[in-house]
Design a protein around this motif. Structure first.
Motif, short mmCIF file in Angstrom:
data_model
loop_
_atom_site.label_atom_id
_atom_site.label_comp_id
_atom_site.label_asym_id
_atom_site.label_seq_id
_atom_site.Cartn_x
_atom_site.Cartn_y
_atom_site.Cartn_z
N PHE A 51 0.83 -1.20 0.00
CA PHE A 51 0.00 0.00 0.00
C PHE A 51 0.87 1.26 0.00
CE2 PHE A 51 -1.99 3.33 2.65
CZ PHE A 51 -3.05 3.66 1.81
N SER A 52 1.91 1.29 0.83
CA SER A 52 2.80 2.44 0.91
C SER A 52 3.55 2.66 -0.40
CB SER A 52 3.80 2.26 2.05
OG SER A 52 3.13 2.13 3.27
N LEU A 53 3.97 1.58 -1.04
CA LEU A 53 4.66 1.70 -2.32
C LEU A 53 3.73 2.23 -3.40
CD1 LEU A 53 6.77 -1.58 -2.24
CD2 LEU A 53 7.65 0.78 -2.14
N ILE A 54 2.48 1.81 -3.39
CA ILE A 54 1.51 2.31 -4.36
C ILE A 54 1.28 3.81 -4.16
CG2 ILE A 54 -0.93 2.22 -5.05
CD1 ILE A 54 -0.76 -0.84 -4.49
N ILE A 55 1.11 4.23 -2.91
CA ILE A 55 0.91 5.66 -2.62
C ILE A 55 2.14 6.45 -3.05
CG2 ILE A 55 0.65 7.35 -0.75
CD1 ILE A 55 -1.92 5.85 -1.43
N GLU A 56 3.32 5.93 -2.78
CA GLU A 56 4.55 6.62 -3.17
C GLU A 56 4.64 6.73 -4.69
OE1 GLU A 56 9.34 5.91 -2.75
OE2 GLU A 56 8.04 5.31 -1.10
N TYR A 57 4.31 5.67 -5.40
CA TYR A 57 4.36 5.69 -6.87
C TYR A 57 3.37 6.72 -7.44
CZ TYR A 57 4.25 4.24 -11.71
OH TYR A 57 4.30 4.24 -13.08
N ILE A 58 2.16 6.73 -6.91
CA ILE A 58 1.16 7.69 -7.38
C ILE A 58 1.65 9.12 -7.12
CG2 ILE A 58 -1.17 8.59 -6.94
CD1 ILE A 58 -2.02 5.64 -6.44
N SER A 59 2.26 9.35 -5.97
CA SER A 59 2.79 10.67 -5.64
C SER A 59 3.92 11.06 -6.58
CB SER A 59 3.30 10.70 -4.20
OG SER A 59 2.26 10.47 -3.30
N LEU A 60 4.74 10.09 -6.97
CA LEU A 60 5.82 10.37 -7.92
C LEU A 60 5.27 10.74 -9.29
CD1 LEU A 60 8.40 7.55 -7.14
CD2 LEU A 60 8.82 10.00 -7.05
N VAL A 61 4.34 9.95 -9.78
CA VAL A 61 3.76 10.18 -11.10
C VAL A 61 3.01 11.51 -11.15
CG1 VAL A 61 2.05 9.31 -12.76
CG2 VAL A 61 3.65 7.73 -11.68
N ALA A 62 2.32 11.85 -10.07
CA ALA A 62 1.55 13.09 -10.01
C ALA A 62 2.44 14.32 -9.84
CB ALA A 62 0.54 13.02 -8.87
N GLY A 63 3.72 14.12 -9.55
CA GLY A 63 4.63 15.23 -9.36
C GLY A 63 4.59 15.84 -7.98
N TYR A 64 3.90 15.21 -7.06
CA TYR A 64 3.81 15.73 -5.70
C TYR A 64 5.05 15.36 -4.90
CZ TYR A 64 1.81 16.98 -1.23
OH TYR A 64 1.59 17.56 -0.02
#
Length: 95
Positions: A51-64
């Motif tokens: 779950f944490s890795l998914i959230i981190e990946y989404i944050s990376l892709v979104a530029g946050y």
């Protein structure tokens, strides 16, 4: 080795530090299967790691979120250890 939004100071970067991280920690500890077999505990930590890795990946892709020398693989290795440390910290405080 990582940061939020861009390499300068942004108040929006404090949102996950002040809101998301504490809430996620409380939920993680609250639902931890402390009276279940070790396999349930391991699966719980693995699930939270994913779950944490998914959230981190989404944050990376979104530029946050951005990396400055950090690698995604480091996160995959460190999350289980950090979650375990959080549990130890909780147990230590609740003796």
């Amino acid at each position: 080795m990582y940061g939020y939004i861009s390499p300068s100071v942004h108040y929006l970067g404090f949102l996950p530090i002040l809101i998301f991280f504490p809430i996620a920690g409380i939920v993680f500890i609250n639902f931890y299967p402390s009276r279940k077999p070790i396999m349930s505990k391991l699966l719980y930590i693995i699930g939270w790691t994913i779950f944490s890795l998914i959230i981190e990946y989404i944050s990376l892709v979104a530029g946050y979120f951005y990396y400055n020398g950090w690698k995604y693989q480091y996160s995959a290795i460190s999350y289980p250890f950090l979650l375990w440390l959080q549990l130890l910290h909780f147990k230590f405080l609740n003796l």
